[in-house]
Enzyme design. Structure first.
Site, PDB file in Angstrom:
ATOM      1  N   ASP A 284       8.544  -0.485   9.171  1.00  0.00           N
ATOM      2  CA  ASP A 284       9.723  -0.920   8.580  1.00  0.00           C
ATOM      3  C   ASP A 284      10.050   0.727   8.396  1.00  0.00           C
ATOM      4  O   ASP A 284       9.118   1.207   8.459  1.00  0.00           O
ATOM      5  CB  ASP A 284       9.311  -1.513   7.273  1.00  0.00           C
ATOM      6  CG  ASP A 284       8.660  -1.206   6.556  1.00  0.00           C
ATOM      7  OD1 ASP A 284       7.404  -0.818   7.094  1.00  0.00           O
ATOM      8  OD2 ASP A 284       8.435  -0.876   5.017  1.00  0.00           O
TER       9      ASP A 284
ATOM     10  N   GLU B 151       6.000  -1.173   4.146  1.00  0.00           N
ATOM     11  CA  GLU B 151       5.776   0.285   3.667  1.00  0.00           C
ATOM     12  C   GLU B 151       6.537   0.477   2.903  1.00  0.00           C
ATOM     13  O   GLU B 151       5.753   0.909   1.572  1.00  0.00           O
ATOM     14  CB  GLU B 151       4.791   0.439   4.403  1.00  0.00           C
ATOM     15  CG  GLU B 151       4.634   2.215   3.730  1.00  0.00           C
ATOM     16  CD  GLU B 151       4.783   3.104   2.961  1.00  0.00           C
ATOM     17  OE1 GLU B 151       4.413   4.265   2.430  1.00  0.00           O
ATOM     18  OE2 GLU B 151       5.916   3.393   3.454  1.00  0.00           O
TER      19      GLU B 151
END
Ligand code: ZN
Ligand code: ZN
Length: 396
Positions: free
Chosen positions: A78, A142
């Site tokens: 991400d 994350e």
């Protein structure tokens, strides 16, 4: 430019073009891409979900000694949002200008994800046999706390099962000739303060309103923040990693009808992002929070809490081997404490030595910023550095 380098640059750009951006990251496309890419090297790729719609990509290469501790190479899929208006180019176009590739994720951390896969893929292709097993992971979430990705890998017992000896994860760019390597990081504590108070007509002197309480919280937090800044400014030898940081990142209060400016709301909240340096005890911060709640008559809850913050031992065989590989490569490293947070904290909590290394020297630190870029040659060199580092460390 040889064909392998052309190829990996294209892979890097393709990965950057996949919109794995919050709040709705397209993980599905990224996983498909990583799977196909792995197949080109005949690597074993699987994906699984520990939290629905949050797939984890996993490549496994069995070592010739499968029972000794393995090596984990982790990256997150991400990326944080990018405000297109403030960018030279579309942040998901991966446009190149003067050898620089511009895109969200060039530094944080799609570069490293590709470099992990490509360096291991090239080694396998060349016939290199790893003594230690290798796990390459591509995790979601994350940037929003790691709860759906690395935290779940740890909580589920999978990391334990993989018997990891050493892990590699992200680092930061370094504007100088040197490379930064991280052996620890600050502990992120995200706190939501909630105040409830008296309500009434906006024309009156109402006491103990929710907003007044949150205002007092704000004042105390700001005092703490300023003290930390003072400590940092006073001593030129100190870096941001030596002190705590604190930022108020959200303030909310309103009646259900935002048009009703003449009505005092009953509830107010404030969120803050505290980063605790591992060089000092966490107790001081817990005391501050308790004192604030007591004196301002507010409640708090953790939105993010790291209760244990271990460091990677710089004297361990793992770090020493990493250091000597860098020396042989002729690159100079600077061990530091990461000023923000990475998934490494979950691994270090288990006592796994994690090394935060994104091989980007001569590069301004642009993660989460506008016009994030990475020079193509620096990216390509990184693949070679990792080939040496991973082949050396798998031999010990
Ligand atoms: Zn990152
Ligand atoms: Zn980030």
């Amino acid at each position: 430019m040889n064909s392998k380098d052309e190829r990996v640059l294209n892979k890097f750009k393709q990965y950057l073009q996949i919109q794995t951006v919050h709040p709705n990251p397209n993980y599905e496309e990224a996983i498909k891409f990583l799977e196909n890419y792995s197949k080109e090297f005949l690597l074993n790729f699987e994906s699984f979900e520990l939290v629905k719609d949050n797939p984890i990509g996993h490549i496994f290469i069995e070592g010739t000694e499968p029972n000794i501790p393995s090596i984990l190479l982790n990256s997150h899929i991400d990326v944080v949002p990018a405000d297109t208006n403030n960018w030279k180019f579309d942040p998901f176009s991966a446009k190149e200008e003067d050898n620089k590739i511009y895109a969200r994720g060039t530094q944080d951390m799609k570069c490293v994800g590709i470099q992990h896969l490509e360096s291991i893929g090239r080694l396998v292709e060349s016939g290199f046999k790893f003594k230690r097993s290798i796990h390459i992971t591509f995790v979601p979430g994350e940037e929003v706390g790691g709860h759906v990705g690395m935290e779940m890998l740890v909580k589920s017992g999978i990391i334990k099962k993989w018997n990891i000896g050493v892990a590699f994860d992200e680092g930061l760019a370094n504007p100088s000739e040197k490379f930064t390597v991280f052996y620890g990081e600050k502990a992120p504590w995200w706190i939501l303060f909630t105040a409830e108070g008296n309500v009434g007509h906006g024309s009156q002197f109402i006491e103990n309103t929710a907003i007044q309480k949150i205002y007092s919280v704000m004042t105390k937090l700001t005092e703490f923040r300023n003290k930390q800044l003072e400590i940092l400014k006073k001593d030129p030898n100190k870096t941001i990693s030596d002190v705590h940081t604190l930022n108020i990142t959200q303030i909310k209060a309103a009646t259900p009808s935002e048009k009703s400016i003449n009505v005092i709301p009953s509830k107010a909240t404030l969120a803050c992002d505290i980063r605790i340096t591992p060089k000092k005890s966490m107790e001081e911060i817990q005391k501050l929070i308790d004192e604030i709640c007591e004196s301002c008559n507010v409640q708090y809850q953790f939105l993010q809490h790291t209760p244990i913050n271990n460091l990677t031992d710089l004297e361990s065989q793992w770090f020493k081997t990493f250091e000597s590989s860098c020396k042989e490569l002729g690159i100079e490293i600077e061990p530091q404490i990461f000023p923000a947070a990475t998934d490494s904290r979950y691994l270090r909590q288990l006592g796994i030595p994690a090394i935060g290394f994104s091989p980007m020297n001569n590069t301004p630190i642009l993660l989460h910023g506008n016009n994030e870029f990475l020079d193509r040659d620096i990216f390509l060199k990184g693949v070679h550095y990792f080939m040496k580092i991973f082949s050396d460390i798998s031999k010990i």
